[in-house]
Design a protein around this motif. Structure first.
Motif, mmCIF file in Angstrom:
data_model
loop_
_atom_site.group_PDB
_atom_site.id
_atom_site.type_symbol
_atom_site.label_atom_id
_atom_site.label_comp_id
_atom_site.label_asym_id
_atom_site.label_seq_id
_atom_site.Cartn_x
_atom_site.Cartn_y
_atom_site.Cartn_z
ATOM 1 N N ILE A 1 0.739 -1.199 0.038
ATOM 2 C CA ILE A 1 -0.012 -0.003 -0.001
ATOM 3 C C ILE A 1 1.031 1.224 0.019
ATOM 4 N N SER A 2 2.089 1.227 -0.467
ATOM 5 C CA SER A 2 2.906 2.408 -0.124
ATOM 6 C C SER A 2 2.448 2.990 -1.598
ATOM 7 N N GLY A 3 2.473 4.208 -1.338
ATOM 8 C CA GLY A 3 2.190 5.270 -2.500
ATOM 9 C C GLY A 3 0.692 5.580 -2.475
ATOM 10 N N LEU A 4 -0.064 5.108 -1.590
ATOM 11 C CA LEU A 4 -1.491 5.418 -1.653
ATOM 12 C C LEU A 4 -1.512 6.362 -0.216
ATOM 13 N N ASP A 5 -2.364 7.423 -0.575
ATOM 14 C CA ASP A 5 -2.550 8.576 0.371
ATOM 15 C C ASP A 5 -3.635 7.912 1.348
ATOM 16 N N GLU A 6 -3.269 8.173 2.803
ATOM 17 C CA GLU A 6 -4.312 7.828 3.826
ATOM 18 C C GLU A 6 -5.518 8.610 3.885
ATOM 19 N N ASP A 7 -5.378 9.826 3.447
ATOM 20 C CA ASP A 7 -6.593 10.752 3.555
ATOM 21 C C ASP A 7 -7.334 10.675 2.039
ATOM 22 N N GLY A 8 -7.571 9.660 1.394
ATOM 23 C CA GLY A 8 -8.280 9.696 0.218
ATOM 24 C C GLY A 8 -7.261 9.867 -1.149
ATOM 25 N N GLY A 9 -7.615 9.318 -2.182
ATOM 26 C CA GLY A 9 -6.997 9.247 -3.321
ATOM 27 C C GLY A 9 -7.507 8.499 -4.382
ATOM 28 N N ILE A 10 -6.877 8.191 -5.584
ATOM 29 C CA ILE A 10 -7.292 7.565 -6.638
ATOM 30 C C ILE A 10 -6.283 6.722 -7.095
ATOM 31 N N LEU A 11 -7.101 5.352 -7.408
ATOM 32 C CA LEU A 11 -6.080 4.289 -7.766
ATOM 33 C C LEU A 11 -6.840 3.536 -9.133
ATOM 34 N N ARG A 12 -6.006 2.799 -9.652
ATOM 35 C CA ARG A 12 -6.343 2.057 -11.008
ATOM 36 C C ARG A 12 -6.081 0.414 -10.865
ATOM 37 N N ILE A 13 -7.257 -0.373 -11.219
ATOM 38 C CA ILE A 13 -6.894 -1.642 -11.323
ATOM 39 C C ILE A 13 -7.410 -1.992 -12.845
#
Length: 322
Positions: A1-13
């Motif tokens: 989960i490194s690189g993901l913001d703790e206070d909200g963000g956008i990801l892609r699968i």
């Protein structure tokens, strides 16, 4: 989960883009998840598929609910939003802001908010339409940009930064310095101004509105408005117009119509000013249509302006030989 913001963000699968409100670093679990955003397909994903952050889409979470006229947008973070202004999208509405105060996006407010006595000729409805509350009257002046509708948004809504190619700073009957318009001026002493026309290049879902005034009066946000197209007073007192036409703004909407200024021979004044406003209409941007319109990516043009008048020959300076 490194690189993901703790206070909200956008990801892609794969091809799906997903937004989330919070990341629990202990369990790796995301909460407040929105699947299939920005038109991406919400799809099934198997074990071991790659999950990566989408850093190009800046987002935040709405701290408090906002109404359709709110001028402040309180978020949980604002570090990635431009400090000197820009646009954000909440649900299907695009909202403009002019500065960031802490974690709050701020825009100017309309001093003529919700005036029930003034008929706004820029937003008049067609005969037979219901007189619903005007979503573009009062409150923040940059709500509902690029033809989107100003609506309410509950707390915890996702706020996306919206990179616009051209600004939408049109606001009818507003003189706030953050609004945008082109003003053309012509001075001829003792002239009688007859008509105006202009050449324009419009794109779909856009329009150009023109206001004219004489000798610097009245203010551009005046309630006194005379429609040149309809040859009648549409806001203000008709008797006042008969007494002093120069106390009214002249609204012109057709570039190549007759556009005669005033019901008689014209308006006598030393100076005329034309204020061109550029408006994005409903449909310029759509987040739900299968074929996304591109009108919000462009802007209408004013190519030439013509003013017709008659005036006596005026001698400004003479010099006699000794």
């Amino acid at each position: 989960i490194s690189g993901l913001d703790e206070d909200g963000g956008i990801l892609r699968i794969n091809d799906e883009i997903i937004a989330y409100e919070e990341l629990d670093t202990g369990t790796g679990r995301l909460s407040g998840v929105r699947r299939g955003i920005h038109g991406s397909p919400a799809d099934y994903h198997s074990f071991y598929e790659l999950v990566g952050p989408v850093e190009a889409i800046h987002m935040a979470v709405l701290e408090n609910a906002i109404t359709s006229t709110s001028a402040e947008i309180q978020m949980n973070k604002s570090d990635l939003f431009p400090k000197d202004g820009g646009y954000v999208m909440i649900d299907d509405e695009i909202i403009g802001y002019t500065e960031v105060q802490g974690t709050t996006l701020v825009m100017p407010t309309d001093l003529n908010a919700n005036s029930e006595e003034v008929d706004n000729p820029f937003l008049r409805r067609k005969p037979g339409e219901e007189d619903e509350e005007d979503s573009d009257a009062g409150g923040g002046i940059f709500r509902g940009r690029f033809g989107t509708a100003a609506t309410e948004h509950p707390a915890n809504s996702i706020v996306y930064f919206f990179p616009a190619r051209h600004p939408d700073r049109y606001r009818e009957r507003s003189v706030d310095p953050e609004t945008s318009a082109i003003i053309v001026t012509k001075r001829v002493d003792g002239a009688i101004w007859k008509r105006i026309s202009w050449d324009e290049k419009l794109i779909e879902y856009t329009d150009i509105k023109v206001l004219a005034r004489f000798d610097g009066t009245p203010a551009w946000d005046s309630d006194n408005i005379y429609s040149v197209d309809e040859q009648m007073v549409v806001s203000g007192n008709a008797e006042d117009f008969q007494k002093n036409p120069k106390s009214f703004l002249f609204l012109v909407e057709s570039p190549h119509a007759e556009n005669r200024l005033g019901p008689k021979l014209g308006i006598q004044a030393d100076r005329i000013e034309l204020r061109f406003g550029f408006q994005f209409l409903e449909g310029a941007f759509s987040n739900v249509d299968e074929e996304r319109p591109d009108s919000w990516k462009d802007t209408p043009w004013v190519k030439s302006v013509r003013v017709e008048y008659v005036a006596p020959v005026t001698v400004h300076y003479t010099e006699s030989p000794k």
